[in-house]
Scaffold this motif. Structure first.
Motif, mmCIF file in Angstrom:
data_model
loop_
_atom_site.group_PDB
_atom_site.id
_atom_site.type_symbol
_atom_site.label_atom_id
_atom_site.label_comp_id
_atom_site.label_asym_id
_atom_site.label_seq_id
_atom_site.Cartn_x
_atom_site.Cartn_y
_atom_site.Cartn_z
ATOM 1 N N ARG A 174 0.841 -1.213 0.000
ATOM 2 C CA ARG A 174 0.000 0.000 0.000
ATOM 3 C C ARG A 174 0.876 1.264 0.000
ATOM 4 O O ARG A 174 0.554 2.263 0.639
ATOM 5 N N THR A 175 1.968 1.207 -0.747
ATOM 6 C CA THR A 175 2.913 2.334 -0.782
ATOM 7 C C THR A 175 3.262 2.659 -2.227
ATOM 8 O O THR A 175 4.323 2.270 -2.733
ATOM 9 N N PRO A 176 2.396 3.360 -2.929
ATOM 10 C CA PRO A 176 2.718 3.717 -4.317
ATOM 11 C C PRO A 176 3.816 4.769 -4.380
ATOM 12 O O PRO A 176 3.908 5.655 -3.515
ATOM 13 N N ALA A 177 4.649 4.652 -5.396
ATOM 14 C CA ALA A 177 5.626 5.701 -5.683
ATOM 15 C C ALA A 177 4.908 6.819 -6.422
ATOM 16 O O ALA A 177 4.308 6.595 -7.474
ATOM 17 N N LEU A 178 4.980 8.014 -5.887
ATOM 18 C CA LEU A 178 4.240 9.146 -6.454
ATOM 19 C C LEU A 178 5.085 10.004 -7.386
ATOM 20 O O LEU A 178 4.546 10.649 -8.285
ATOM 21 N N ALA A 179 6.384 10.046 -7.166
ATOM 22 C CA ALA A 179 7.252 10.875 -8.007
ATOM 23 C C ALA A 179 8.675 10.355 -7.913
ATOM 24 O O ALA A 179 9.092 9.784 -6.902
ATOM 25 N N LEU A 180 9.411 10.580 -9.000
ATOM 26 C CA LEU A 180 10.811 10.159 -9.095
ATOM 27 C C LEU A 180 11.621 11.362 -9.555
ATOM 28 O O LEU A 180 11.307 11.979 -10.575
ATOM 29 N N THR A 181 12.664 11.680 -8.796
ATOM 30 C CA THR A 181 13.453 12.882 -9.087
ATOM 31 C C THR A 181 14.941 12.529 -9.126
ATOM 32 O O THR A 181 15.452 11.845 -8.232
ATOM 33 N N ASP A 185 23.456 13.014 -6.657
ATOM 34 C CA ASP A 185 24.173 11.768 -6.375
ATOM 35 C C ASP A 185 23.284 10.527 -6.440
ATOM 36 O O ASP A 185 23.621 9.488 -5.890
ATOM 37 N N GLY A 186 22.145 10.635 -7.100
ATOM 38 C CA GLY A 186 21.282 9.459 -7.198
ATOM 39 C C GLY A 186 19.853 9.828 -7.531
ATOM 40 O O GLY A 186 19.602 10.615 -8.465
ATOM 41 N N TRP A 187 18.919 9.279 -6.759
ATOM 42 C CA TRP A 187 17.500 9.466 -7.027
ATOM 43 C C TRP A 187 16.736 9.673 -5.731
ATOM 44 O O TRP A 187 17.165 9.222 -4.668
ATOM 45 N N GLU A 188 15.596 10.329 -5.853
ATOM 46 C CA GLU A 188 14.639 10.416 -4.755
ATOM 47 C C GLU A 188 13.305 9.877 -5.227
ATOM 48 O O GLU A 188 12.848 10.198 -6.330
ATOM 49 N N VAL A 189 12.683 9.047 -4.400
ATOM 50 C CA VAL A 189 11.362 8.500 -4.681
ATOM 51 C C VAL A 189 10.414 9.008 -3.606
ATOM 52 O O VAL A 189 10.637 8.780 -2.412
ATOM 53 N N ARG A 190 9.371 9.702 -4.044
ATOM 54 C CA ARG A 190 8.418 10.257 -3.083
ATOM 55 C C ARG A 190 7.224 9.330 -2.924
ATOM 56 O O ARG A 190 6.646 8.869 -3.916
ATOM 57 N N ALA A 192 3.575 8.808 -0.206
ATOM 58 C CA ALA A 192 2.664 9.664 0.556
ATOM 59 C C ALA A 192 3.227 10.001 1.933
ATOM 60 O O ALA A 192 2.937 11.057 2.489
ATOM 61 N N ALA A 193 4.048 9.097 2.473
ATOM 62 C CA ALA A 193 4.533 9.291 3.832
ATOM 63 C C ALA A 193 5.884 9.982 3.903
ATOM 64 O O ALA A 193 6.165 10.711 4.868
ATOM 65 N N ARG A 194 6.747 9.751 2.908
ATOM 66 C CA ARG A 194 8.098 10.295 2.991
ATOM 67 C C ARG A 194 8.775 10.247 1.634
ATOM 68 O O ARG A 194 8.261 9.653 0.685
ATOM 69 N N THR A 195 9.947 10.856 1.577
ATOM 70 C CA THR A 195 10.776 10.813 0.376
ATOM 71 C C THR A 195 12.029 10.009 0.687
ATOM 72 O O THR A 195 12.696 10.240 1.698
ATOM 73 N N LEU A 196 12.307 9.030 -0.184
ATOM 74 C CA LEU A 196 13.419 8.107 0.028
ATOM 75 C C LEU A 196 14.544 8.417 -0.950
ATOM 76 O O LEU A 196 14.313 8.534 -2.156
ATOM 77 N N GLY A 197 15.744 8.509 -0.449
ATOM 78 C CA GLY A 197 16.900 8.669 -1.303
ATOM 79 C C GLY A 197 17.520 7.323 -1.627
ATOM 80 O O GLY A 197 17.464 6.383 -0.822
ATOM 81 N N CYS A 198 18.111 7.207 -2.804
ATOM 82 C CA CYS A 198 18.709 5.933 -3.202
ATOM 83 C C CYS A 198 19.730 6.166 -4.312
ATOM 84 O O CYS A 198 19.770 7.219 -4.940
ATOM 85 N N ASP A 199 20.529 5.125 -4.540
ATOM 86 C CA ASP A 199 21.518 5.178 -5.611
ATOM 87 C C ASP A 199 20.958 4.686 -6.938
ATOM 88 O O ASP A 199 21.456 5.036 -8.005
ATOM 89 N N GLY A 200 19.951 3.804 -6.860
ATOM 90 C CA GLY A 200 19.385 3.241 -8.069
ATOM 91 C C GLY A 200 17.909 2.949 -7.903
ATOM 92 O O GLY A 200 17.415 2.770 -6.783
ATOM 93 N N VAL A 201 17.207 2.892 -9.037
ATOM 94 C CA VAL A 201 15.769 2.618 -9.050
ATOM 95 C C VAL A 201 15.478 1.596 -10.148
ATOM 96 O O VAL A 201 15.952 1.750 -11.285
ATOM 97 N N VAL A 202 14.714 0.580 -9.819
ATOM 98 C CA VAL A 202 14.177 -0.352 -10.801
ATOM 99 C C VAL A 202 12.669 -0.166 -10.827
ATOM 100 O O VAL A 202 11.998 -0.371 -9.816
#
Length: 403
Positions: A174-181, A185-190, A192-202
């Motif tokens: 129940r955690t859809p990804a709402l936006a990808l930025t 130095d990587g990516w942020e995935v937003r 509804a609850a928070r924004t997650l930083g990461c090095d890679g996204v699949v």
């Protein structure tokens, strides 16, 4: 592995079998993995429920037996002792007046699986999905085309997710990804609850979701992703008293049947639904027969490209359409003791002519964005083995050639 790369964080968007396979492979390379699934369950088209107390697959029921990817994944996550070959393998073709063997060279077929949608695919896409196998693998005539899992193929999703968690990964429902930025130095995935930083996204989500997520970073890819169409289907699962199907030859001779797109439907009113395949689960899978010795479980699938409107009929209408065709094809006149309708709205991608070129353009447009990969049925094949292979390949591109 050692060094910063081993500790890299990768987010997998989508908890279907492709996303889970990607997460499993990434975990094996030492990456920290987070899986985001927008719905309340994992597995996508791998979905096991029950009918009259009997566990049964409402989605994909078989793992390709003559390609290694899905079967190897099942073994890797501890399900090797639950793999089963079908008890009955021949599949019939219903021409509208009789059940006949499939033409030679068409293998055993997989009624009820995504391969039953071959009428929606381009010739190249159909051949790639139906015939692709690893070098040296046995040809289709060497044995059963599929294997099942005792208790249902849906167990694969839960087992893979368990392995991901055991390797230190996280899985959120129940955690859809709402936006990808894209960041420095990587990516942020937003979410509804928070924004997650990461090095890679699949991205292992449907093409329409992928399109939305990559629109800012790769508008050309987003435009191509929007052009990937989908087909809606429905599965009608029914349980009958076994004594009421006794004596009907079809249920002893076949594991199910396929229906050609142009087959006639005598006596059917215009605008009503018709089936495209049936699978006799009790005849096909020994574990279904063993769990319900007094019942005979079967399922039908409905919905072809351009005819999806029939799937919005009431459940009773879809059950009635299935019973109408089953009676015409097999002589079955009994009423089910239980029935379940499962709708897969936008459930399977179409592979029209030009699909390969479109996928190449999409991946080319994403090629300038390090650490971003796409995978799943929309690109590399609709079968379970295709999706597992697609997810693993995406993970390996993220992890690098040394892994």
């Amino acid at each position: 592995m050692s060094g910063p790369a081993a500790a890299g964080h990768v987010i997998v968007i989508g908890g279907g079998v492709a996303g889970l396979a990607a997460a499993h492979r990434l975990g094996a390379t030492g990456r920290r993995v987070t899986v985001l699934e927008s719905t309340a369950r994992l597995g996508g088209k791998l979905h096991t429920g029950d009918i009259a107390g009997v566990p049964v697959d409402f989605g994909t029921e078989g793992l390709p037996a003559q390609r290694p990817e899905a079967v190897d994944l099942a073994r890797a996550v501890g399900l090797g002792d639950r793999l089963r070959f079908p008890a009955v393998t021949p599949v019939a073709l219903w021409s509208g007046d009789a059940l006949r063997p499939l033409p030679r060279g068409h293998g055993t077929g997989t009624p009820g699986d995504p391969a039953a949608l071959a009428d929606t695919l381009s010739p190249a896409g159909t051949l790639r999905t139906a015939r692709r196998r690893q070098p040296g693998a046995a040809p289709p005539s060497a044995g059963p085309a599929v294997m099942g899992l005792d208790g249902g193929a849906g167990a694969l999703a839960d087992a893979v997710a368990g392995a991901v968690r055991a390797a230190g990964g996280q899985v959120f429902l129940r955690t859809p990804a709402l936006a990808l930025t894209r960041t420095a130095d990587g990516w942020e995935v937003r979410t509804a609850a928070r924004t997650l930083g990461c090095d890679g996204v699949v991205i292992a989500a449907p093409a329409w979701t992928a399109s939305t997520l990559v629109a800012a970073a790769a508008p050309a890819a987003a435009a191509e992703l929007c052009e990937i169409g989908y087909v809606s289907t429905a599965v009608v699962t029914m349980a009958f008293r076994r004594r009421e199907v006794a004596g009907l030859a079809a249920f002893g001779d076949w594991s199910g049947f396929l229906v050609p797109p142009a087959a006639g439907r005598p006596g059917r009113a215009p605008g009503t639904a018709s089936i495209k395949a049936a699978a006799f689960m009790t005849a096909k899978w020994g574990w279904v027969a063993g769990r319900a010795p007094d019942l005979f479980v079967l399922r039908t699938s409905l919905g072809r490209y351009g005819q999806e409107e029939s799937l919005y009929l009431d459940d009773d209408d879809l059950v009635g359409a299935s019973l109408h065709d089953l009676r015409a094809a097999t002589g079955l006149a009994a009423r089910p003791v239980a029935a379940q309708v499962t709708r897969w709205i936008g459930g399977l991608p179409r592979y029209p002519v030009g699909h390969r070129a479109r996928v190449a353009r999409i991946r080319g447009a994403l090629g300038g964005l390090p650490g971003l990969e796409i995978c799943g049925a929309a690109y590399d094949g609709v079968g379970v083995a295709d999706c597992v292979a697609s997810g693993r390949s995406a993970a390996e591109r993220i992890a690098g050639p040394e892994n």
